[in-house]
Design an enzyme around this catalytic site. Structure first.
Site, PDB file in Angstrom:
ATOM      1  N   SER E   5       0.813  -1.223   0.000  1.00 58.71           N
ATOM      2  CA  SER E   5       0.000   0.000   0.000  1.00 58.71           C
ATOM      3  C   SER E   5       0.844   1.269   0.000  1.00 58.71           C
ATOM      4  CB  SER E   5      -0.945   0.014   1.204  1.00 58.71           C
ATOM      5  OG  SER E   5      -0.202  -0.032   2.399  1.00 58.71           O
ATOM      6  N   ASP E 181      -0.979   5.505  11.665  1.00 61.16           N
ATOM      7  CA  ASP E 181      -0.826   4.142  12.197  1.00 61.16           C
ATOM      8  C   ASP E 181       0.638   3.724  12.221  1.00 61.16           C
ATOM      9  OD1 ASP E 181      -0.349   3.973   9.526  1.00 61.16           O
ATOM     10  OD2 ASP E 181      -1.894   2.492   9.083  1.00 61.16           O
ATOM     11  N   HIS E 184       1.393   4.154   7.298  1.00 61.95           N
ATOM     12  CA  HIS E 184       1.042   4.864   6.070  1.00 61.95           C
ATOM     13  C   HIS E 184       1.407   6.337   6.204  1.00 61.95           C
ATOM     14  CE1 HIS E 184      -1.576   1.251   5.867  1.00 61.95           C
ATOM     15  NE2 HIS E 184      -1.272   1.327   4.597  1.00 61.95           N
TER      16      HIS E 184
END
Lengths: 209, 209, 209, 209, 209, 209, 209, 209
Positions: E5, E181, E184
């Protein structure tokens, strides 16, 4: 933990486990949250395999894939509400009614196929949040609940009488305050189910922790 | 029960009470569900007045309307996380930082104005789901928690040490499994908060019922 | 035709008249459709002023604007379900309960203020689609229905006993097949209400046409 | 009950039966609601198999699956509007026009294949809510209606002349007040259709009940 | 440029190239924007093949189709964060944990298969935006980073130590201000990654242009 | 940093600062990301006050509230594109054209009112991503850019010639590859703007760091 | 150009001018597109001030703001369809019927107030796409059209007989192929209106250009 | 009529014909509307087979199914814009560039395969709404247009020089007022295309009708 919409309760699809809300917002999530919070050292893994609208036929159809193939240590089953309900809310659609003989045969079959491979099985009765025992649908649900009890005793599984768990609450609260349709409980109702479940499996809600 | 997003947790607006989900999906809902399920005869009425993003300044600004005007029997407060967090996640936006002196003065003011009119007050510490006590934000949160404890003792209110409640859980579970940002707990975290709250008010989770 | 969600039934806001679906999908639309189809020469004009959630207090607050100012020839009222229901589904929120004395006084007030200016008034009882007369909420609803009947007789209005209209249907159909919450009827239930209404006003469903 | 958008009327897909609104909001729902409300002891089961846009070709293509395989006791058919309409609103797209010879042959085929296995068949004429008999599309629709009548007489089925049912209404109401496009009726129009249907099958709207 | 991601960052699917935003909003877009703006004469073509949630197993499964078949001149890989993270945020779901031995073997396999056909390979370490080296997940991430470094040296690829690149930033900014978090990153974090990448490939951010 | 859609670039409203994406996805975000990543010790605070569609009139109308009241240390302005563009894409709507005399007067007024209270002011020229200097709109934009340059020199502010910054890129890339409408740049275009800005304020992109 | 939904045709609100689609998709857009494409040197500026549902009363209420205050050179009006239509599709809602005397008086008032300040006025008749002159609504529309013609002659304005413009088209195309409700035309219908308008103002569709 | 987004223009999928808006909102709809309104007796049937993003390769791939299988009387083709544009807006993605040799070969192939079976073929040049003939992309588009002209002459088809049609408009209107990206025209631009097409096929816009 497998069952119908009471178990499903908005769980994530296709897999009812993982991040927050994956277990839905019902008794499964409460049981998991309690076990993780009070007994974190056990690293219990809970999977929610409930599916809205399911009856015992639907469970049988997906039992191999959704239960046996996962090789669980413990299995809990709450099924039967839709088997009965369709006889009362959709009386003309008879192909969706599961009569008590079929219910009993299919539920016993699931237990018999499962028991040898697991540490334990929990059978929960279906319930109807209606205090009048002479109400037609309540009376029918009680008969299905008696089937669950008989199978639990016969097969030596853990047994949870969910209907009985609602009794003391219904002494003080009208059904409409627990479930808009007397079937789908609010948080109070799911807390009632979770407590009954935890008491039955011996990680008692009122334990030393 | 008033506070920030931990209390709010998706409650209905403008009023956080009534039908299912009106109380949100956090510790407030669990406390209410437990009390309704186990002590239905008490007919307890729980209102959720939490608002996401609030700090103690925001509580002070709406205290008259959202607390005193409602003439509650009991009031519970969980505030301070945003007072601290903004100092760490938005360090340049200093006007949103509530330093410890202001926090203490404003929280004491709320308690002093409220105590005479209620049966009881519950003060809950802010928390940070980070096990390392030397982490800068955790250390700051501990200092704010100590302020809450001091005010609770000074003013004779019930006190809930939420940070301490997380300790035994964090011995076995990494923070990321409890809260994606170490602030907003999943069900396990909210169950931890609810148990700490219920134990503190004496309707103990592990009581006779 | 004014009332609560049974009357409203998804009508267009702010005005419940005009193109298709403006009258909602409940008994008001059925009554209007029947009158337009069978007696088109009368050019009857039906307005739906129902609002979901309303109790008799809410009607009183908007009576001048929503009824008297429109100078109707005929007025029909179906109110009381929420007055009773909130006592059972939200028992703690007492400020939303309308007790029977207040209900009677306010309903009579509406009738008294309206009667002199209209050709006729129709009072419809509230109902609860529950066949057990000893059910607590059904028993309460019957008491409110008796109040409506008494006012209708005292004031000389047309009277529609909706609860009684459901009796023959409930002999053959379980409540869950008529209304998911025993309050909001499906088309069968609204057809029952429409027939009772039309019979009462003398444009009988079973008339010569 | 099978047909085009007049029958479909927003019914649930894939199956047009079950919970509220599954039957759509047209004449099928009114017929069902009337039969359930007035003759609940019959436990009639109504299925809506209408599909928007269908012509008689489409019915033929799905007749085995959607009618014969279900082994119904009674079948009702309302088809032909799109067969005609496409000749007038999409004149260039000739492959969507169903000329009268094809219409007659296909409709007769459906009746002949079905009659032996059912208690009864109801044939409803297509209609056009236009009072001027010299209007081109109305005149065409009348010719298709005459085909339906001829087949009904020839095959001994029940016959509903929907166009005739609209006549007394159109004496008092302009078409635009019944259907925005002179095809899709509002509730008044569907009530007209439902009454014609019920009268034809002998559960007369104006019966003793 | 392939990865999880962090690389994906909202890129267009199925192909992460083309019009604006096709490359996502992370370091890949910044690297491309920099190269196009400062070295437009090179007509560099950048493709983003990141996929959220991927670990090294997922890369291996799609390596042939998503990397080798495209015959790239250069390949960059940033993988490992999910391999580690799942061990900490979903500890019970062991089938999603990629232990360090498997990680090393699979990453080496990718490099070995790719190197002969490309001008160059860039290996980027996974990272965890947590300054405390004794944090359990940070310590694990450092071990996976060391594997990347060892493979880079062994196979003679370009190496980017992303964890080290964050060190000077973390001296002044708390993790919560870089990534909600700790995984990211916001734009500041992606700019840090982009600079480390560009410096490593010798189109230095602080070069002559 | 204030301006039109180039500056706005999807920033959060009402305040363009705070969490990720609050600054939009254009040059403001790149400048901020660069400064935070490379000079974290400065704790620079960047606010994006751009608003899509604004011209110099709009800036003047909100200057007191959106600039002066905030008491910034530094102010950057990029305005004029819409002042010119409307003369070419909406030629008939003359009330939305800002002719060059008005542009010059209003921009100078903003600078004069602001300069005394700030450490520095940055004036950026409007630009048009069209390489042909004889294109009518490009020629007009150049005249507005010359006004900015003259004011910058006259008032002693920092000056950024954005049009010139695009020149070397346009030697190698066709306008359509930088901006679909020759006005709104992609990441390459915003990187070009950010580099020009950073070079001008002396935190050079190609500096020692 | 002002009027009802025929003029509005999905134009941008609040201002019906500017970028593409701001003028809607009806005759106004076609007229503007034709004038801009064929006579670009005129730099004509067209504004669409149509509003769906408007009748002549609504125009009068907003005439000062929406017409006179704009100081137009030319004004075109197409009004009357809703004045008539409501008498036929909503016959009971009499307060929305504009009878012919009121229509004439109000339309004349608009013309008289406007004429002195403009270069020219265009009056377009309302129309009904129904070829049968004995249809009740068509006959009524013709009477309103005759009023428009009389006022145009009396006041010396340009006159467009839209009903007549449809005649040759209706000789070959059935109404349903031009407008689903015989009121709102498709592109063919709007092209018919645009041609009639352009011919009337002398920028003839079939001119030298 | 087949082509790319200029032809497609939001047409209905999968079939671009039928009710209003099925033909999209571009020149195809204008041509159809004109022909239906002015020559209704011809009952012309127009199908829009444009697809956004198509180049001549895409047309070739679907030519059999989308053109030849339909057995049209007339075929019109407007293709080439994307063949050129991708060379300028996505210069690195070379596999999406259609160079002039391939363009010529494929377009000729389509014409050769089609001509024998149709009454007529119309070839329209691609265009670029940019008045500067030395602009790189405009110059390229002109070269592709010349190919179209050559094929039209060689194969004896009708030819429409769309680029030339825009010339007189561009003398008075800046490109940005015709098309935001110099490719996708507004209504003025589509009216220009429609007029050029109609003139070419001899149903001249300025004909006797």
């Amino acid at each position: 933990m497998i069952g119908d919409s009471i178990t499903d309760c908005g769980r994530k699809k296709p897999e009812g486990e993982g991040r927050n809300d994956s277990l839905g917002t019902g008794y499964v999530s409460l049981v998991d949250g309690f076990l993780q919070a009070v007994y974190p050292e056990l690293h219990v893994r809970v999977m929610n395999k409930g599916l809205s609208g399911n009856n015992v036929r639907d469970l049988q159809a997906r039992w191999q894939e959704d239960v046996l193939d996962l090789k669980p240590d413990w299995v809990s089953v709450l099924i039967g509400i839709n088997d009965v309900w369709r006889q009362y809310d959709l009386p003309q659609i008879v192909e969706r009614h599961v009569l008590i003989e079929e219910y009993e045969a299919k539920l016993r079959d699931l237990v018999v196929r499962t028991k040898p491979g697991v540490k334990g099985l929990v059978l929960m009765t279906p319930f109807y949040i209606e205090p009048n025992p002479e109400d037609k649908m309540r009376a029918a649900m009680d008969r299905y609940g008696a089937v669950v009890k008989a199978i639990a005793e016969e097969q030596g599984t853990i047994f949870v009488d969910t209907q009985q768990a609602f009794e003391p609450v219904l002494e003080h609260i009208y059904p409409a305050a627990l479930a808009w349709d007397r079937v789908h409980p609010n948080t109070t109702g799911h807390m009632t189910l979770a407590r009954a479940f935890l008491n039955a499996i011996g990680f008692a809600w009122n334990g030393a922790k």
